[in-house]
Design a protein around this motif. Sequence first.
Motif, PDB file in Angstrom:
ATOM      1  N   VAL A 150       0.842  -1.187   0.000  1.00 43.19           N
ATOM      2  CA  VAL A 150       0.000   0.000   0.000  1.00 43.19           C
ATOM      3  C   VAL A 150       0.881   1.241   0.000  1.00 43.19           C
ATOM      4  CG1 VAL A 150      -1.728   1.320   1.271  1.00 43.19           C
ATOM      5  CG2 VAL A 150      -1.934  -1.156   1.123  1.00 43.19           C
ATOM      6  N   LYS A 151       0.643   2.091  -0.952  1.00 43.38           N
ATOM      7  CA  LYS A 151       1.450   3.300  -1.161  1.00 43.38           C
ATOM      8  C   LYS A 151       0.704   4.563  -0.748  1.00 43.38           C
ATOM      9  CE  LYS A 151       3.603   5.808  -5.054  1.00 43.38           C
ATOM     10  NZ  LYS A 151       3.835   5.752  -6.515  1.00 43.38           N
ATOM     11  N   TYR A 180       3.772   5.107   5.302  1.00 42.99           N
ATOM     12  CA  TYR A 180       2.794   4.178   5.865  1.00 42.99           C
ATOM     13  C   TYR A 180       1.409   4.808   5.758  1.00 42.99           C
ATOM     14  CZ  TYR A 180       6.799   1.694   7.727  1.00 42.99           C
ATOM     15  OH  TYR A 180       7.979   1.007   7.829  1.00 42.99           O
ATOM     16  N   VAL A 181       0.401   3.958   5.589  1.00 39.60           N
ATOM     17  CA  VAL A 181      -0.994   4.391   5.520  1.00 39.60           C
ATOM     18  C   VAL A 181      -1.755   3.725   6.659  1.00 39.60           C
ATOM     19  CG1 VAL A 181      -3.123   4.367   4.166  1.00 39.60           C
ATOM     20  CG2 VAL A 181      -0.926   4.713   3.016  1.00 39.60           C
ATOM     21  N   PHE A 182      -2.385   4.529   7.495  1.00 39.56           N
ATOM     22  CA  PHE A 182      -3.193   4.011   8.602  1.00 39.56           C
ATOM     23  C   PHE A 182      -4.664   4.102   8.226  1.00 39.56           C
ATOM     24  CE2 PHE A 182       0.037   5.385  12.111  1.00 39.56           C
ATOM     25  CZ  PHE A 182       0.914   4.398  11.669  1.00 39.56           C
ATOM     26  N   LEU A 183      -5.392   3.010   8.395  1.00 43.70           N
ATOM     27  CA  LEU A 183      -6.817   2.984   8.114  1.00 43.70           C
ATOM     28  C   LEU A 183      -7.597   2.989   9.421  1.00 43.70           C
ATOM     29  CD1 LEU A 183      -6.907   0.376   5.188  1.00 43.70           C
ATOM     30  CD2 LEU A 183      -6.746   2.879   5.048  1.00 43.70           C
ATOM     31  N   GLY A 184      -8.183   4.131   9.720  1.00 41.06           N
ATOM     32  CA  GLY A 184      -9.011   4.295  10.916  1.00 41.06           C
ATOM     33  C   GLY A 184     -10.436   4.636  10.525  1.00 41.06           C
ATOM     34  N   GLU A 185     -10.984   3.857   9.589  1.00 43.83           N
ATOM     35  CA  GLU A 185     -12.294   4.146   9.011  1.00 43.83           C
ATOM     36  C   GLU A 185     -13.460   3.769   9.920  1.00 43.83           C
ATOM     37  OE1 GLU A 185     -12.030   3.192   4.401  1.00 43.83           O
ATOM     38  OE2 GLU A 185     -11.309   1.517   5.620  1.00 43.83           O
ATOM     39  N   PHE A 316      -0.216  -4.574   7.757  1.00 47.46           N
ATOM     40  CA  PHE A 316      -0.128  -5.100   6.397  1.00 47.46           C
ATOM     41  C   PHE A 316       0.999  -4.377   5.665  1.00 47.46           C
ATOM     42  CE2 PHE A 316      -3.426  -1.805   6.616  1.00 47.46           C
ATOM     43  CZ  PHE A 316      -2.996  -0.898   5.658  1.00 47.46           C
ATOM     44  N   PRO A 317       1.424  -4.857   4.522  1.00 49.76           N
ATOM     45  CA  PRO A 317       2.522  -4.208   3.797  1.00 49.76           C
ATOM     46  C   PRO A 317       2.172  -2.766   3.431  1.00 49.76           C
ATOM     47  CG  PRO A 317       2.166  -6.412   2.944  1.00 49.76           C
ATOM     48  CD  PRO A 317       1.021  -6.121   3.868  1.00 49.76           C
ATOM     49  N   GLY A 318       2.728  -1.842   4.181  1.00 49.53           N
ATOM     50  CA  GLY A 318       2.495  -0.431   3.915  1.00 49.53           C
ATOM     51  C   GLY A 318       1.587   0.269   4.894  1.00 49.53           C
ATOM     52  N   GLY A 319       1.083  -0.434   5.911  1.00 52.83           N
ATOM     53  CA  GLY A 319       0.196   0.281   6.814  1.00 52.83           C
ATOM     54  C   GLY A 319      -0.368  -0.546   7.941  1.00 52.83           C
ATOM     55  N   GLY A 358      14.892   4.056   8.686  1.00 54.82           N
ATOM     56  CA  GLY A 358      14.980   4.016   7.232  1.00 54.82           C
ATOM     57  C   GLY A 358      14.005   3.088   6.544  1.00 54.82           C
ATOM     58  N   ARG A 359      13.057   2.539   7.276  1.00 55.39           N
ATOM     59  CA  ARG A 359      12.075   1.627   6.688  1.00 55.39           C
ATOM     60  C   ARG A 359      10.888   2.398   6.114  1.00 55.39           C
ATOM     61  NH1 ARG A 359      10.693  -1.664  11.833  1.00 55.39           N
ATOM     62  NH2 ARG A 359       8.935  -2.343  10.524  1.00 55.39           N
ATOM     63  N   SER A 360      10.167   1.755   5.203  1.00 49.54           N
ATOM     64  CA  SER A 360       8.899   2.283   4.712  1.00 49.54           C
ATOM     65  C   SER A 360       8.154   1.179   3.970  1.00 49.54           C
ATOM     66  CB  SER A 360       9.109   3.486   3.777  1.00 49.54           C
ATOM     67  OG  SER A 360       9.742   3.092   2.580  1.00 49.54           O
ATOM     68  N   ARG A 361       6.835   1.257   4.033  1.00 51.69           N
ATOM     69  CA  ARG A 361       5.928   0.356   3.303  1.00 51.69           C
ATOM     70  C   ARG A 361       6.171  -1.124   3.566  1.00 51.69           C
ATOM     71  NH1 ARG A 361       6.236   3.824  -2.254  1.00 51.69           N
ATOM     72  NH2 ARG A 361       5.310   5.713  -1.375  1.00 51.69           N
ATOM     73  N   ASP A 362       6.690  -1.440   4.728  1.00 54.82           N
ATOM     74  CA  ASP A 362       6.807  -2.837   5.116  1.00 54.82           C
ATOM     75  C   ASP A 362       5.725  -3.139   6.140  1.00 54.82           C
ATOM     76  OD1 ASP A 362       7.804  -1.331   7.179  1.00 54.82           O
ATOM     77  OD2 ASP A 362       9.606  -2.519   7.504  1.00 54.82           O
ATOM     78  N   VAL A 363       5.826  -4.272   6.791  1.00 54.92           N
ATOM     79  CA  VAL A 363       4.814  -4.673   7.767  1.00 54.92           C
ATOM     80  C   VAL A 363       5.276  -4.270   9.162  1.00 54.92           C
ATOM     81  CG1 VAL A 363       3.513  -6.601   8.738  1.00 54.92           C
ATOM     82  CG2 VAL A 363       4.127  -6.608   6.315  1.00 54.92           C
ATOM     83  N   LEU A 364       4.467  -3.490   9.854  1.00 60.06           N
ATOM     84  CA  LEU A 364       4.798  -3.033  11.208  1.00 60.06           C
ATOM     85  C   LEU A 364       4.440  -4.140  12.209  1.00 60.06           C
ATOM     86  CD1 LEU A 364       3.428   0.616  10.912  1.00 60.06           C
ATOM     87  CD2 LEU A 364       5.847  -0.077  10.969  1.00 60.06           C
ATOM     88  N   GLU A 365       5.268  -5.175  12.193  1.00 56.63           N
ATOM     89  CA  GLU A 365       5.002  -6.338  13.053  1.00 56.63           C
ATOM     90  C   GLU A 365       4.955  -5.947  14.522  1.00 56.63           C
ATOM     91  OE1 GLU A 365       4.135  -9.172  12.019  1.00 56.63           O
ATOM     92  OE2 GLU A 365       4.969  -9.518  10.011  1.00 56.63           O
TER      93      GLU A 365
END
Length: 550
Positions: A150-151, A180-185, A316-319, A358-365
Amino acid sequence: MTDTTREAMEYDVVIVGAGPAGLSAAIRLKQLDPAREVVVLEKGSEVGAHILSGAVLDPVGLNALIPDWKDKGAPLNVPVKEDKFFYLGEGGKVSVPTKLMPPMMNNHGNYIVSMGNVCRWLAEQAEELGVEIFPGMACSELIFDEDGNVKGVVAGEFGRNADGTEGPGYEPGMELHGKYVFLGEGVRGSLSKQVIERFALDKASDVQKFGLGMKELWEIDPAKHSPGRVVHTMGWPLGSNAGGGSFIYHLDNNQVYVGFVVHLGYANPHVNPYLSFQQFKHHPYVKDLLEGGKRVSYGARAITEGGWQSLPKTAFPGGALLGCAAGMVNVPRIKGNHNAMLSGKSAAEAAHSAIESGRSRDVLEEYDRDVRDGPIGKDLKPVRNVKPIWSKYGLNASLALGGFDMWTNRFGFSLFGTLKHGKTDAQATEEAAKHKVIEYPKPDGKLSFDRLTNVSFANTNHEESQPSHLKLKDPDIPVQVNLPKYAGLSQRYCPAGVYEFVKDESTGKDRFVINFQNCVHCKTCDIKDPTQNIVWTTPQGGDGPNYPNM
């Protein structure tokens, strides 16, 4: 995806939804690094316009995020002073002693609030820190990078004609990209639903369960008003037809919140949750409270009820999925706002650390681990069996066995282990021929109201020239399947009168009508439709309800 060319803006973190989860994430990101570029996109006309919650707020999330919230003027003005639980019969009530309930059910230290107003205040705190907040910006599409992560999102598309073509004033919207994209819908978010499916985030979790919450704000006789009183009821008028219950919260200014929740796992398609709510207000206890008062506002919203075992993977990958987008409501406590705020704070801290390295768009485990092992998991896990016990064995078993299970979980164990929910709410719906039609009293226009009248008190509005945001996968299914098999249950489960079956005068045949202008964005149709034929998508930004003090 479309071929439309759009301008793009770059941010560190893009947040969809200005609810308690999204705003908490934005605030925490700026607390950690004032230079962080953070944007919050809100589909409502203003922050708080689409927020509907009980609400008794446990301030644990706010304490962790903004410890000096009292000095900053947070709108938590009515501390809970007394808890009352009643089991209702048609003409009377039995008080359930609060001493028998696990300590977690005690509301001491909590506050009766308007979550819409709390979110408006949180938005002020976020903007003071430099967060960009754009209301009226519905996020209609996800954007993926070349690796499938997710970009970003597309937001602010306006001006399509009813048939989906571009109108004369068409605006393609913008792409907002983030590390990163956070979904708080909130519940059953349209983008969250896509992400869960695309990345199979729910492959190791149980099915999600839901309830429909309906709420009215009333001004009552000052002589009957008791600020800080919290009342919950179970039983009548639902009986064996459906699970659920009510809440009555006395806030300030001689106002009370009157709410009713119906679990959507009911089998009988003749159940009408909205009319059950209206019937409830004629119980002698409630009628006495409301007589002489006036209804000020109305709204409805789905509630995630699956709890611990239904949590999907939250990263998830990117958020990340925040709050009710993942399903963090503690069902027996009827609370989720505190967990939403804690999830936003946790996701922000995980993203901050990742970006710093330096990370981006990976999984925030690390975020997903904290949700499960931290305060959110510790809140949800001990109550995980209350909902499945209720669904399978009924209210009385839930009170006895569910209460017992919560007591034993205080000591870290459960005799039941972790129970499964079984069917989805859509799958739980049985054919109409197996059940009796339920006769509901006609609303009297004083205590109880017809749906369309009440919807006008939600201040909902949708531009009629745009495409309907309620999509049918197959336009023939409502008349060919749902009407004969399930007695057209969409005309009953919707609390806003969106769906109806009408006879075509020229042909004498039934026709399915979608009055999308009435929609209050509760998402019940997306959840309960037995054929899963209705898909809720976002209308253009700013459309929908406008809740003033809910």
